[in-house]
Design an enzyme around this catalytic site. Structure first.
Site, PDB file in Angstrom:
ATOM      1  N   ASP A 144       0.844  -1.186   0.000  1.00  0.00           N
ATOM      2  CA  ASP A 144       0.000   0.000   0.000  1.00  0.00           C
ATOM      3  C   ASP A 144       0.886   1.246   0.000  1.00  0.00           C
ATOM      4  OD1 ASP A 144      -2.418   1.292  -0.099  1.00  0.00           O
ATOM      5  OD2 ASP A 144      -2.678   1.349   2.075  1.00  0.00           O
ATOM      6  N   HIS A 151      -4.236  13.671   1.192  1.00  0.00           N
ATOM      7  CA  HIS A 151      -4.368  12.775   2.345  1.00  0.00           C
ATOM      8  C   HIS A 151      -3.101  12.815   3.200  1.00  0.00           C
ATOM      9  CE1 HIS A 151      -5.380   9.167   4.660  1.00  0.00           C
ATOM     10  NE2 HIS A 151      -4.215   8.659   4.342  1.00  0.00           N
ATOM     11  N   ARG A 160       1.096  14.925  13.296  1.00  0.00           N
ATOM     12  CA  ARG A 160       2.273  15.777  13.573  1.00  0.00           C
ATOM     13  C   ARG A 160       1.959  17.194  13.124  1.00  0.00           C
ATOM     14  NH1 ARG A 160       3.892  11.316  10.942  1.00  0.00           N
ATOM     15  NH2 ARG A 160       3.673  12.518   9.018  1.00  0.00           N
ATOM     16  N   GLU A 216     -10.564   3.761   3.777  1.00  0.00           N
ATOM     17  CA  GLU A 216      -9.640   4.494   2.919  1.00  0.00           C
ATOM     18  C   GLU A 216     -10.042   4.236   1.480  1.00  0.00           C
ATOM     19  OE1 GLU A 216      -5.539   3.708   4.051  1.00  0.00           O
ATOM     20  OE2 GLU A 216      -5.682   5.294   5.574  1.00  0.00           O
ATOM     21  N   ASP A 250      -9.255   0.246   2.048  1.00  0.00           N
ATOM     22  CA  ASP A 250      -8.233  -0.175   3.010  1.00  0.00           C
ATOM     23  C   ASP A 250      -8.723   0.226   4.410  1.00  0.00           C
ATOM     24  OD1 ASP A 250      -5.836  -0.932   4.178  1.00  0.00           O
ATOM     25  OD2 ASP A 250      -4.857   0.976   3.745  1.00  0.00           O
ATOM     26  N   GLN A 257      -3.858   2.435  15.168  1.00  0.00           N
ATOM     27  CA  GLN A 257      -2.781   3.007  14.359  1.00  0.00           C
ATOM     28  C   GLN A 257      -1.979   4.050  15.135  1.00  0.00           C
ATOM     29  OE1 GLN A 257      -4.267   4.772  10.715  1.00  0.00           O
ATOM     30  NE2 GLN A 257      -2.239   5.217   9.901  1.00  0.00           N
ATOM     31  N   TYR A 261       1.960   2.926  15.361  1.00  0.00           N
ATOM     32  CA  TYR A 261       2.582   3.173  14.059  1.00  0.00           C
ATOM     33  C   TYR A 261       4.048   3.573  14.120  1.00  0.00           C
ATOM     34  CZ  TYR A 261       2.755   8.331  13.700  1.00  0.00           C
ATOM     35  OH  TYR A 261       3.068   9.652  13.845  1.00  0.00           O
ATOM     36  N   LYS A 270      -4.229  -2.087  10.078  1.00  0.00           N
ATOM     37  CA  LYS A 270      -4.501  -2.115   8.642  1.00  0.00           C
ATOM     38  C   LYS A 270      -4.745  -3.510   8.094  1.00  0.00           C
ATOM     39  CE  LYS A 270      -3.457   2.226   7.426  1.00  0.00           C
ATOM     40  NZ  LYS A 270      -4.304   3.032   6.557  1.00  0.00           N
TER      41      LYS A 270
HETATM   42 MN    MN Z   1      -4.135   2.723   2.797  1.00  0.00          MN
END
Ligand code: MN
Length: 442
Positions: A144, A151, A160, A216, A250, A257, A261, A270
């Site tokens: 992916d 996005h 952030r 997604e 997705d 996440q 992450y 995911k």
């Molecule tokens: Mn994705």
């Protein structure tokens, strides 16, 4: 040698008459589309390759045994006779194009073989409602990307605030290796995943059902011929390695996440399921809808030479309208149609499909036929064009209001999400991708 985009030809003529009448009314599958898939015919039988035409599916095995295909197209149909299209995808563009030309001809009222084809009737073109669809290919690997520039900026800002886009973004088509085993066909229910989350005010994490379940909106890229381990794919040849496209949802658990992450990227947030639409929309079908890759904003770096091809820049992007629709349980009970929550377009990608594929193989990584590449979430620049709820609700702060007055930040049980893709251009018949849908269950 430089890449030449598939040109439009007689298979794109808007005046073609198809003897499958529904093809003239179908929003997605007119005779100008002819997407590839795998299905089980009515009454059961061995899964085999087919081509969607109107509300019917052309059975390639029947076309072959009926003597309707010859030469390269017959080779393609033979490669599509098994339960996955991997062998067909591996053949590359020439047999796929020949198959398209001959199938178009035999479905035309004025086609040379149309009399013989029509005489095969429902055996050749069974009613799609009586068939079951399967994944079109065995997906060995799924990657992916993160090529949706809006996005990337929107999500980067949420995670952030002071540093939304990391400095590598404009040089590297960013991606991660996803999980192929949990990719499912449109219509498969999504079980709400559980996992570790850490509420902002808590001292430590808890384990339980995700409360920030998201979607997604992406396009999936089906890999055609692969490359041997150690061999890169030059950008000028990348398009020959792309067999087609699908819609891809997705599904993402944002609370999992946020906690997991860093430092290695997406993992359990995911991989609990991803949903694809059943039909492979070929590069040939999309030839009229190719557009130039949008110019980079002033001051952005030019891609490194291995990612730069003039023709890819001139015609390597696609004008495909994308939509996200949501239907809650209550809406369905009250007979209210699904609500469109977003309208975007595939043009909002910072990298072309060819650049993603070439970058993936640039270190010698071997892509294989039937691998799936996701583009990353395709959000547009405006509020109503977001490809995820995370963005549409500003991180869960501004809920969407449904026609039932229900509010949504993230998905509730019973919600159904439908992705749609379609392409239109003056002088051509519009084509669509078919639905990519899934409902959330507890
Ligand atoms: Mn994705």
């Amino acid at each position: 040698m430089t890449f030449r985009p598939a040109a439009t030809d007689s298979t794109h003529e808007p005046t073609l008459r198809c003897w499958v009448e529904s093809a003239h009314r179908h929003p997605d599958f007119p005779i100008q589309n002819l997407p590839l898939g795998v299905f089980v015919p009515p009454g059961g039988g061995v899964p085999r390759g087919g081509i969607a035409i109107g509300d019917r599916i052309l059975d390639l095995a029947v076309a072959l045994s009926g003597g309707l295909l010859y030469g390269l197209a017959a080779d393609a149909a033979r490669a599509a006779s098994g339960p996955t299209l991997n062998p067909l995808l591996a053949l590359g563009p020439a047999p796929r194009r020949a198959l398209r030309e001959q199938v178009s001809s035999l479905l035309q009222v004025a086609g040379e073989q149309s009399g013989h084809a029509r005489s095969l009737g429902d055996r050749l073109v069974p009613d799609a409602k009586e068939c079951s669809l399967l994944l079109p290919a065995a997906i060995g690997d799924y990657t992916d990307f993160y090529a949706g520039i809006h996005h990337a900026v929107n999500v980067g800002r949420l995670f952030r605030p002071d540093n939304p886009l990391l400095p590598n973004y404009k040089y590297v088509p960013i991606g991660y290796h996803g999980r192929a085993s949990s990719i499912r066909l449109s219509g498969t229910p999504l079980k709400r995943p559980s996992g570790q989350t850490k509420p902002p005010d808590a001292d430590g994490p808890v384990f339980g059902p995700s409360r920030r379940l998201d979607i997604e909106l992406e396009i999936g890229i089906w890999v055609g011929p692969g490359n041997a381990l150690g061999n890169a794919v030059p950008i000028s040849e990348a398009h020959d390695h792309i067999a087609g496209f699908c819609l891809l949802n997705d599904w993402s658990a944002r609370d999992l996440q946020a906690w997991e992450y860093q430092p290695l990227g997406p993992f359990l947030a995911k991989n609990f399921m991803s949903t694809v639409s059943p039909w492979i929309i070929t590069p040939e079908a999309l030839a009229p809808f190719r557009v130039a890759q949008p110019a980079r904003p002033e001051g952005d770096p030019r891609p490194l030479p291995y990612l730069w091809d003039e023709t890819d820049q001139a015609a390597g992007a696609f004008d495909i309208n994308l939509e996200v629709l949501l239907s809650s349980e209550k809406m369905r009970e009250q007979g209210i149609a699904p609500m469109r929550i977003s309208a975007s377009n595939m043009r909002h990608l910072y990298w072309t499909a060819a650049q993603m594929l070439t970058h993936h193989a640039s270190n010698g990584c071997n892509l294989q036929s039937g691998d799936l590449l996701g583009t990353g979430t395709i959000s547009g620049p405006t509020r109503d064009s977001m490809g995820s709820l995370l963005e549409a609700t500003e991180g869960g702060k501004v809920p969407l209001v449904l026609p039932t007055a229900e509010k949504r930040t993230f998905l509730e049980n019973g919600d159904e999400i439908i992705l749609r893709g379609s392409a239109a251009r003056d002088g051509f018949v519009p084509i669509g991708f078919g639905d990519c849908r899934g409902s959330v269950v507890p």
